[in-house]
Design a protein around this motif. Structure first.
Motif, PDB file in Angstrom:
ATOM      1  N   ALA A 102       0.839  -1.206   0.000  1.00  0.00           N
ATOM      2  CA  ALA A 102       0.000   0.000   0.000  1.00  0.00           C
ATOM      3  C   ALA A 102       0.871   1.252   0.000  1.00  0.00           C
ATOM      4  CB  ALA A 102      -0.936  -0.015   1.201  1.00  0.00           C
ATOM      5  N   HIS A 103       1.892   1.280   0.854  1.00  0.00           N
ATOM      6  CA  HIS A 103       2.797   2.433   0.878  1.00  0.00           C
ATOM      7  C   HIS A 103       3.481   2.600  -0.476  1.00  0.00           C
ATOM      8  CE1 HIS A 103       3.183   1.366   5.421  1.00  0.00           C
ATOM      9  NE2 HIS A 103       2.036   1.946   5.135  1.00  0.00           N
ATOM     10  N   GLY A 104       3.928   1.493  -1.055  1.00  0.00           N
ATOM     11  CA  GLY A 104       4.597   1.562  -2.349  1.00  0.00           C
ATOM     12  C   GLY A 104       3.677   2.057  -3.447  1.00  0.00           C
ATOM     13  N   LEU A 105       2.394   1.635  -3.415  1.00  0.00           N
ATOM     14  CA  LEU A 105       1.439   2.087  -4.429  1.00  0.00           C
ATOM     15  C   LEU A 105       1.198   3.587  -4.322  1.00  0.00           C
ATOM     16  CD1 LEU A 105      -0.595   1.528  -6.677  1.00  0.00           C
ATOM     17  CD2 LEU A 105      -2.289   0.985  -4.909  1.00  0.00           C
ATOM     18  N   PHE A 106       1.065   4.092  -3.113  1.00  0.00           N
ATOM     19  CA  PHE A 106       0.855   5.530  -2.936  1.00  0.00           C
ATOM     20  C   PHE A 106       2.053   6.328  -3.476  1.00  0.00           C
ATOM     21  CE2 PHE A 106      -1.696   4.299   1.093  1.00  0.00           C
ATOM     22  CZ  PHE A 106      -2.771   3.927   0.300  1.00  0.00           C
ATOM     23  N   ALA A 107       3.248   5.883  -3.119  1.00  0.00           N
ATOM     24  CA  ALA A 107       4.444   6.593  -3.570  1.00  0.00           C
ATOM     25  C   ALA A 107       4.617   6.467  -5.088  1.00  0.00           C
ATOM     26  CB  ALA A 107       5.675   6.051  -2.845  1.00  0.00           C
ATOM     27  N   ALA A 108       4.322   5.285  -5.648  1.00  0.00           N
ATOM     28  CA  ALA A 108       4.456   5.093  -7.088  1.00  0.00           C
ATOM     29  C   ALA A 108       3.449   5.950  -7.852  1.00  0.00           C
ATOM     30  CB  ALA A 108       4.263   3.616  -7.431  1.00  0.00           C
ATOM     31  N   THR A 109       2.235   6.072  -7.327  1.00  0.00           N
ATOM     32  CA  THR A 109       1.237   6.927  -7.965  1.00  0.00           C
ATOM     33  C   THR A 109       1.677   8.385  -7.958  1.00  0.00           C
ATOM     34  OG1 THR A 109      -0.506   5.404  -7.275  1.00  0.00           O
ATOM     35  CG2 THR A 109      -1.184   7.606  -7.928  1.00  0.00           C
ATOM     36  N   PHE A 110       2.262   8.833  -6.836  1.00  0.00           N
ATOM     37  CA  PHE A 110       2.790  10.208  -6.769  1.00  0.00           C
ATOM     38  C   PHE A 110       3.842  10.441  -7.845  1.00  0.00           C
ATOM     39  CE2 PHE A 110       6.637  12.370  -5.195  1.00  0.00           C
ATOM     40  CZ  PHE A 110       6.191  13.691  -5.261  1.00  0.00           C
ATOM     41  N   LEU A 111       4.802   9.530  -7.942  1.00  0.00           N
ATOM     42  CA  LEU A 111       5.872   9.704  -8.916  1.00  0.00           C
ATOM     43  C   LEU A 111       5.325   9.650 -10.346  1.00  0.00           C
ATOM     44  CD1 LEU A 111       8.870  10.009  -9.503  1.00  0.00           C
ATOM     45  CD2 LEU A 111       9.078   7.516  -9.392  1.00  0.00           C
ATOM     46  N   PHE A 112       4.401   8.740 -10.612  1.00  0.00           N
ATOM     47  CA  PHE A 112       3.820   8.624 -11.956  1.00  0.00           C
ATOM     48  C   PHE A 112       3.112   9.915 -12.348  1.00  0.00           C
ATOM     49  CE2 PHE A 112       0.643   7.614 -15.084  1.00  0.00           C
ATOM     50  CZ  PHE A 112       1.254   6.688 -15.899  1.00  0.00           C
ATOM     51  N   CYS A 113       2.314  10.465 -11.437  1.00  0.00           N
ATOM     52  CA  CYS A 113       1.588  11.692 -11.740  1.00  0.00           C
ATOM     53  C   CYS A 113       2.542  12.865 -11.958  1.00  0.00           C
ATOM     54  CB  CYS A 113       0.605  12.013 -10.612  1.00  0.00           C
ATOM     55  SG  CYS A 113      -0.782  10.857 -10.494  1.00  0.00           S
ATOM     56  N   MET A 114       3.640  12.900 -11.207  1.00  0.00           N
ATOM     57  CA  MET A 114       4.623  13.969 -11.395  1.00  0.00           C
ATOM     58  C   MET A 114       5.251  13.895 -12.790  1.00  0.00           C
ATOM     59  SD  MET A 114       4.966  16.071  -8.850  1.00  0.00           S
ATOM     60  CE  MET A 114       6.608  16.703  -9.111  1.00  0.00           C
ATOM     61  N   ILE A 115       5.538  12.690 -13.243  1.00  0.00           N
ATOM     62  CA  ILE A 115       6.133  12.532 -14.581  1.00  0.00           C
ATOM     63  C   ILE A 115       5.098  12.838 -15.657  1.00  0.00           C
ATOM     64  CG2 ILE A 115       7.148  10.870 -16.183  1.00  0.00           C
ATOM     65  CD1 ILE A 115       8.357   9.437 -13.758  1.00  0.00           C
ATOM     66  N   ALA A 116       3.866  12.381 -15.448  1.00  0.00           N
ATOM     67  CA  ALA A 116       2.836  12.548 -16.477  1.00  0.00           C
ATOM     68  C   ALA A 116       2.421  13.997 -16.635  1.00  0.00           C
ATOM     69  CB  ALA A 116       1.626  11.685 -16.133  1.00  0.00           C
ATOM     70  N   VAL A 117       2.324  14.732 -15.516  1.00  0.00           N
ATOM     71  CA  VAL A 117       1.822  16.106 -15.611  1.00  0.00           C
ATOM     72  C   VAL A 117       2.790  16.990 -16.404  1.00  0.00           C
ATOM     73  CG1 VAL A 117       2.902  16.959 -13.476  1.00  0.00           C
ATOM     74  CG2 VAL A 117       0.717  17.926 -14.234  1.00  0.00           C
ATOM     75  N   ALA A 118       4.053  16.663 -16.387  1.00  0.00           N
ATOM     76  CA  ALA A 118       5.027  17.465 -17.144  1.00  0.00           C
ATOM     77  C   ALA A 118       4.880  17.269 -18.640  1.00  0.00           C
ATOM     78  CB  ALA A 118       6.442  17.091 -16.706  1.00  0.00           C
ATOM     79  N   LEU A 140      -6.193   5.414 -13.613  1.00  0.00           N
ATOM     80  CA  LEU A 140      -6.371   4.067 -13.066  1.00  0.00           C
ATOM     81  C   LEU A 140      -5.559   3.876 -11.780  1.00  0.00           C
ATOM     82  CD1 LEU A 140      -6.294   1.902 -16.329  1.00  0.00           C
ATOM     83  CD2 LEU A 140      -8.286   2.497 -14.927  1.00  0.00           C
ATOM     84  N   LEU A 141      -4.351   4.434 -11.754  1.00  0.00           N
ATOM     85  CA  LEU A 141      -3.548   4.347 -10.537  1.00  0.00           C
ATOM     86  C   LEU A 141      -4.204   5.108  -9.389  1.00  0.00           C
ATOM     87  CD1 LEU A 141       0.127   4.698 -11.838  1.00  0.00           C
ATOM     88  CD2 LEU A 141      -0.928   2.699 -10.775  1.00  0.00           C
ATOM     89  N   LEU A 142      -4.818   6.248  -9.691  1.00  0.00           N
ATOM     90  CA  LEU A 142      -5.532   6.991  -8.651  1.00  0.00           C
ATOM     91  C   LEU A 142      -6.695   6.172  -8.098  1.00  0.00           C
ATOM     92  CD1 LEU A 142      -5.622  10.591 -10.166  1.00  0.00           C
ATOM     93  CD2 LEU A 142      -4.300   9.799  -8.201  1.00  0.00           C
ATOM     94  N   LEU A 143      -7.439   5.512  -8.995  1.00  0.00           N
ATOM     95  CA  LEU A 143      -8.541   4.667  -8.538  1.00  0.00           C
ATOM     96  C   LEU A 143      -8.018   3.507  -7.697  1.00  0.00           C
ATOM     97  CD1 LEU A 143     -11.520   3.854  -8.553  1.00  0.00           C
ATOM     98  CD2 LEU A 143     -11.102   2.669 -10.733  1.00  0.00           C
ATOM     99  N   ALA A 144      -6.919   2.896  -8.140  1.00  0.00           N
ATOM    100  CA  ALA A 144      -6.342   1.792  -7.371  1.00  0.00           C
ATOM    101  C   ALA A 144      -5.851   2.280  -6.012  1.00  0.00           C
ATOM    102  CB  ALA A 144      -5.187   1.162  -8.152  1.00  0.00           C
ATOM    103  N   SER A 145      -5.300   3.476  -5.954  1.00  0.00           N
ATOM    104  CA  SER A 145      -4.832   4.022  -4.673  1.00  0.00           C
ATOM    105  C   SER A 145      -5.996   4.286  -3.739  1.00  0.00           C
ATOM    106  CB  SER A 145      -4.043   5.308  -4.914  1.00  0.00           C
ATOM    107  OG  SER A 145      -2.891   5.057  -5.679  1.00  0.00           O
ATOM    108  N   LEU A 146      -7.112   4.749  -4.274  1.00  0.00           N
ATOM    109  CA  LEU A 146      -8.289   4.991  -3.444  1.00  0.00           C
ATOM    110  C   LEU A 146      -8.806   3.689  -2.841  1.00  0.00           C
ATOM    111  CD1 LEU A 146     -10.444   6.949  -2.415  1.00  0.00           C
ATOM    112  CD2 LEU A 146     -11.721   6.560  -4.542  1.00  0.00           C
ATOM    113  N   LEU A 147      -8.899   2.657  -3.676  1.00  0.00           N
ATOM    114  CA  LEU A 147      -9.338   1.358  -3.168  1.00  0.00           C
ATOM    115  C   LEU A 147      -8.334   0.796  -2.169  1.00  0.00           C
ATOM    116  CD1 LEU A 147     -10.643  -0.255  -6.488  1.00  0.00           C
ATOM    117  CD2 LEU A 147     -11.992   0.831  -4.680  1.00  0.00           C
TER     118      LEU A 147
END
Length: 412
Positions: A102-118, A140-147
């Motif tokens: 769970a911790h890894g998914l939250f951190a991975a989603t943060f990093l993914f969104c940072m790369i994607a938004v640029a 999809l990662l945001l939805l998975a993080s919410l669940l």
């Protein structure tokens, strides 16, 4: 040796691997977008470039905040568990794989969104608007993080319970037992006996189902455990009184095991909790928190007063033709009285407030209980009087325990 080192360092390795996986997925999705074009998915699905950029940037900051809060709460929970249970419980809690993922998914989603938004172009240039595959993957990662957050909160709450921590350590112990001490020979199974395949507390016994199971095989089953009993792995839970082979899988399906007792079908557990509250309120010092103890005794008195005039459960259960098909273990009236009063009388006999309330409760129960149920109550009354005399407490029955029982009178 390599496996052992991996298990030690996996406390931080799993989250780091998840973060690396997030960066890798971002690189792959961006490469796909570059190969197939940036507008494969319509804006009605992903939103405008400005909306996608806003969502991803907000999600990135939110996931960073969420990860920080989760790790802070985890640290506080570990500290609480260390103080209340054992300082050696830290590795077992931090090594929980589901929490690490769970911790890894939250951190991975943060990093993914940072790369994607640029990579989102909010200027909306023709042919180069939104990397659709990357943005869709981010959603999809945001939805998975919410669940995962909902599941993590539930899992963390369950893990920090007494039963959850004990089970966590016990499960780790079982893994090491299976790894270090392989089973060389199994004991021959008795076909007339049913054993468990797992350890746990009996929380429910389907009496009707067991009666029907015994009727179909023209047998008479005897339960060797009762609701609330802890059953070790491989221990017998039922047997055939006629010595006939028993459908073990069928019996196991009708006996539910869990990691702790439940109020459903287990009234004794409610009494047990109230006794614990009363005992803890007065165990350290006779004057520690007697009012809380009196409140718990109020509900103990109420529950036992209802039981005093009710029929105790039968131990023999019959089918439609009247034949005995199942024999269970049930708590009798003396057992209920002992459960309620044995410990509370022992620890509360020296407290004037608690002792007076106990005396009032027992006297009331003696007045309403049938004659054949008064002996256990009288026994605990005598114990209470003796404990109070040893402590120099002059007892007067008092429903409030405040020492005003003899002063109350009707106003004229």
């Amino acid at each position: 040796m390599r496996e052992y080192r991996w298990r030690i360092h996996s406390l931080w390795a799993v989250p780091l691997l998840c973060i690396a996986a997030g960066a890798l997925v971002a690189a792959i999705t961006l490469a796909i977008d570059a190969a197939i074009g940036y507008d494969r998915l319509p804006s009605s699905v992903l939103g405008t470039p400005t909306a996608a950029q806003t969502i991803l940037s907000t999600a990135a900051s939110s996931m960073l905040t969420l990860t920080t809060i989760v790790l802070t709460v985890l640290t506080l929970g570990v500290q609480l568990a260390m103080q209340q249970f054992s300082p050696r419980i830290v590795r077992a809690l931090l090594g929980d794989r589901r929490s690490q993922l769970a911790h890894g998914l939250f951190a991975a989603t943060f990093l993914f969104c940072m790369i994607a938004v640029a990579k989102v172009d909010d200027a909306a240039k023709p042919g180069h608007q939104v990397p659709s595959v990357t943005v869709a993957t981010g959603y999809l990662l945001l939805l998975a993080s919410l669940l995962a957050l909902v599941a993590y909160v539930h899992h963390a709450g369950q893990s920090l319970r007494v039963a959850g921590i004990i089970d966590l350590v016990g499960d780790n112990l079982q893994v090491e037992l299976d790894r270090s001490f392989p089973l060389e020979r199994a004991e021959p199974e008795d076909p007339a006996s049913v054993t468990t395949t797992d350890a746990g507390v009996v929380v429910l016994i389907d009496v009707g189902g067991l009666v029907e199971l015994a009727r179909r095989s023209d047998d008479r089953l005897e339960m060797l455990v009762a609701v609330g009993d802890f059953v070790p792995r491989g221990a017998p839970i039922a047997c055939s009184q006629a010595g006939r082979p028993v459908d073990g899988d069928g019996v196991r399906r009708l006996v539910l095991l869990d990691n702790e007792r439940s109020h459903i079908g287990d009234a004794a557990y409610g009494f047990r909790k109230l006794v614990d509250i009363a005992e803890r309120s007065i165990a350290s010092s006779p004057y520690d928190d007697p009012v809380t103890a009196v409140q718990a005794i109020d509900r103990l008195h109420d529950g036992l007063r209802q039981l005093a005039v009710r029929r105790m459960p039968h131990t023999e259960h019959r089918d439609g033709r009247g034949a005995v098909r199942l024999v269970t273990r049930e708590l009798g009236w003396p057992g209920w009285v002992r459960l309620v009063f044995e410990e509370v009388v022992e620890v509360g006999g020296g407290s004037p407030v608690v002792a007076r309330r106990l005396l009032a409760a027992i006297d009331d129960l003696l007045a309403v209980a049938p004659p054949d149920r008064r002996a256990p109550l009288q026994q605990h009354r005598d114990r209470l009087l003796a404990a109070a005399e040893d402590a120099g407490v002059r007892l007067v029955p008092d429903d409030q325990g405040l020492g005003s029982g003899q002063d109350l009178r009707a106003q004229r």
